[in-house]
Design a protein around this motif. Structure first.
Motif, PDB file in Angstrom:
ATOM      1  N   ARG A 133       0.828  -1.208   0.000  1.00 18.78           N
ATOM      2  CA  ARG A 133       0.000   0.000   0.000  1.00 18.78           C
ATOM      3  C   ARG A 133       0.862   1.257   0.000  1.00 18.78           C
ATOM      4  NH1 ARG A 133      -2.797  -2.820   4.214  1.00 18.78           N
ATOM      5  NH2 ARG A 133      -1.924  -1.342   5.737  1.00 18.78           N
ATOM      6  N   LEU A 134       2.012   1.181   0.654  1.00 14.38           N
ATOM      7  CA  LEU A 134       2.880   2.344   0.815  1.00 14.38           C
ATOM      8  C   LEU A 134       3.536   2.756  -0.498  1.00 14.38           C
ATOM      9  CD1 LEU A 134       4.415   4.345   2.707  1.00 14.38           C
ATOM     10  CD2 LEU A 134       6.089   2.513   3.071  1.00 14.38           C
ATOM     11  N   ASP A 135       3.956   1.781  -1.310  1.00 15.65           N
ATOM     12  CA  ASP A 135       4.755   2.090  -2.489  1.00 15.65           C
ATOM     13  C   ASP A 135       4.319   1.200  -3.655  1.00 15.65           C
ATOM     14  OD1 ASP A 135       6.770   2.471  -4.395  1.00 15.65           O
ATOM     15  OD2 ASP A 135       8.322   2.752  -2.877  1.00 15.65           O
ATOM     16  N   ALA A 136       3.723   1.814  -4.649  1.00 13.84           N
ATOM     17  CA  ALA A 136       3.200   1.070  -5.793  1.00 13.84           C
ATOM     18  C   ALA A 136       4.305   0.412  -6.619  1.00 13.84           C
ATOM     19  CB  ALA A 136       2.368   1.989  -6.682  1.00 13.84           C
TER      20      ALA A 136
ATOM     21  N   TRP B  74      10.502   6.071   5.277  1.00 13.47           N
ATOM     22  CA  TRP B  74      10.480   5.837   3.837  1.00 13.47           C
ATOM     23  C   TRP B  74      10.970   7.071   3.092  1.00 13.47           C
ATOM     24  CZ3 TRP B  74       9.984   1.011   2.557  1.00 13.47           C
ATOM     25  CH2 TRP B  74       9.818   0.673   1.195  1.00 13.47           C
ATOM     26  N   PRO B  75      11.653   6.949   1.956  1.00 12.52           N
ATOM     27  CA  PRO B  75      11.846   5.721   1.183  1.00 12.52           C
ATOM     28  C   PRO B  75      13.037   4.889   1.656  1.00 12.52           C
ATOM     29  CG  PRO B  75      12.746   7.579  -0.026  1.00 12.52           C
ATOM     30  CD  PRO B  75      12.113   8.154   1.214  1.00 12.52           C
ATOM     31  N   MET B  76      12.893   3.572   1.470  1.00 11.53           N
ATOM     32  CA  MET B  76      13.951   2.615   1.752  1.00 11.53           C
ATOM     33  C   MET B  76      14.055   1.729   0.506  1.00 11.53           C
ATOM     34  SD  MET B  76      12.851   1.561   5.639  1.00 11.53           S
ATOM     35  CE  MET B  76      12.614   2.792   6.941  1.00 11.53           C
ATOM     36  N   PRO B  77      14.819   2.146  -0.493  1.00 10.28           N
ATOM     37  CA  PRO B  77      14.708   1.578  -1.839  1.00 10.28           C
ATOM     38  C   PRO B  77      15.060   0.103  -1.978  1.00 10.28           C
ATOM     39  CG  PRO B  77      16.583   3.068  -1.688  1.00 10.28           C
ATOM     40  CD  PRO B  77      15.797   3.236  -0.435  1.00 10.28           C
ATOM     41  N   TRP B  78      15.838  -0.441  -1.046  1.00  5.32           N
ATOM     42  CA  TRP B  78      16.213  -1.864  -1.138  1.00  5.32           C
ATOM     43  C   TRP B  78      15.585  -2.666  -0.016  1.00  5.32           C
ATOM     44  CZ3 TRP B  78      20.329   1.612   0.265  1.00  5.32           C
ATOM     45  CH2 TRP B  78      20.711   2.419  -0.797  1.00  5.32           C
ATOM     46  N   GLY B  79      14.977  -1.990   0.956  1.00  5.74           N
ATOM     47  CA  GLY B  79      14.407  -2.655   2.107  1.00  5.74           C
ATOM     48  C   GLY B  79      15.003  -2.122   3.390  1.00  5.74           C
ATOM     49  N   PHE B  80      14.911  -2.906   4.438  1.00  3.38           N
ATOM     50  CA  PHE B  80      15.337  -2.445   5.761  1.00  3.38           C
ATOM     51  C   PHE B  80      15.581  -3.655   6.650  1.00  3.38           C
ATOM     52  CE2 PHE B  80      10.765  -2.652   5.351  1.00  3.38           C
ATOM     53  CZ  PHE B  80      10.362  -3.364   6.470  1.00  3.38           C
ATOM     54  N   LEU B  81      16.228  -3.404   7.784  1.00  2.00           N
ATOM     55  CA  LEU B  81      16.417  -4.424   8.808  1.00  2.00           C
ATOM     56  C   LEU B  81      15.523  -4.093   9.988  1.00  2.00           C
ATOM     57  CD1 LEU B  81      19.156  -4.373   7.115  1.00  2.00           C
ATOM     58  CD2 LEU B  81      20.156  -5.508   9.101  1.00  2.00           C
ATOM     59  N   VAL B  82      15.042  -5.116  10.638  1.00  2.00           N
ATOM     60  CA  VAL B  82      14.310  -4.964  11.894  1.00  2.00           C
ATOM     61  C   VAL B  82      15.252  -5.417  13.002  1.00  2.00           C
ATOM     62  CG1 VAL B  82      12.274  -5.620  13.228  1.00  2.00           C
ATOM     63  CG2 VAL B  82      12.107  -5.364  10.731  1.00  2.00           C
ATOM     64  N   ALA B  83      15.424  -4.582  14.016  1.00  2.00           N
ATOM     65  CA  ALA B  83      16.420  -4.836  15.066  1.00  2.00           C
ATOM     66  C   ALA B  83      16.226  -6.199  15.722  1.00  2.00           C
ATOM     67  CB  ALA B  83      16.355  -3.734  16.112  1.00  2.00           C
ATOM     68  N   GLY B  84      17.285  -6.986  15.729  1.00  2.00           N
ATOM     69  CA  GLY B  84      17.251  -8.298  16.360  1.00  2.00           C
ATOM     70  C   GLY B  84      16.380  -9.298  15.633  1.00  2.00           C
ATOM     71  N   HIS B  85      16.035  -9.013  14.389  1.00  2.00           N
ATOM     72  CA  HIS B  85      15.018  -9.817  13.703  1.00  2.00           C
ATOM     73  C   HIS B  85      15.506 -10.319  12.352  1.00  2.00           C
ATOM     74  CE1 HIS B  85      10.419 -10.101  12.751  1.00  2.00           C
ATOM     75  NE2 HIS B  85      11.105 -11.048  12.145  1.00  2.00           N
TER      76      HIS B  85
END
Length: 200
Positions: free
Chosen positions: A86-89, A156-167
């Motif tokens: 929904r955030l980024d088409a 956002w934007p995070m063009p390649w993705g992101f990390l979730v801490a400890g996850h």
């Protein structure tokens, strides 16, 4: 970008999941994977062994996260996938894995992981040189998917993705192929950072 038909998407997504599992990136049924469709998105069902993934382990959901096809329960993090679509088409695939490097480094660098001088940076969309300094975002972990989605939206934007801490990593791409490339490149870069940390 035109979204491929569901049968092609399903085959390509299953191949991507199997590939990630073969790398050892989905321990203990961990990780979740999805691809956008005309109706919403295909996503892995909860608790499935990704080394034995099959077509009936994928569910079709709408962009509100409601299951349209399939009898299983979607992954607990399916709603985060829906929020990303929904955030980024331009996002057509989300691949989420759990590895030692992503888990450890996301805890060590909660403000983001800086990368510079690595040739593999060029595998991340928009990067053309190893000389650039780029950052992989890290967001705080939460079991509340709406809270986690809000953390992502705010950065956002995070063009390649992101990390979730400890996850782990959430890689994104405008196709399954580009998302796989981003995921593999990020995993390689994080392994390099983790290895370098042993020198200091």
């Amino acid at each position: 970008m035109i979204v491929p038909n569901t049968e092609t998407l399903q085959a390509d997504l299953l191949a991507a999941i199997s590939w990630a599992a073969q790398q050892g990136w989905t321990p203990a049924t961990g990780g979740n994977f999805s691809a956008r469709t005309e109706a919403g998105y295909l996503v892995t069902a909860s608790g499935r062994d990704k080394t034995r993934i099959q077509a009936d382990d994928l569910l079709l959901c709408n962009l509100d996260g409601k299951v349209l096809e399939g009898n299983s329960k979607p992954s607990a993090e399916s709603n985060l996938h829906a929020a990303l679509y929904r955030l980024d088409a331009s996002i057509n695939c989300v691949l989420h894995t759990h590895t030692v490097a992503s888990t450890v480094l996301s805890r060590r660098f909660p403000e983001g992981i800086e990368l510079s001088g690595f040739e593999m940076q060029k595998a991340l969309q928009g990067n053309v040189t190893h000389d650039a300094t780029i950052s992989l975002p890290v967001v705080p972990n939460s079991q509340d998917m709406e809270e986690l989605a809000e953390q992502v939206r705010s950065g956002w934007p995070m063009p390649w993705g992101f990390l979730v801490a400890g996850h782990g990593i959430y890689a994104v791409g405008d196709s399954i192929a580009s998302c796989r490339r981003h995921l593999e490149a990020i995993e390689f870069l994080l392994a390099c950072v983790l290895e370098e940390s042993r020198w200091s």
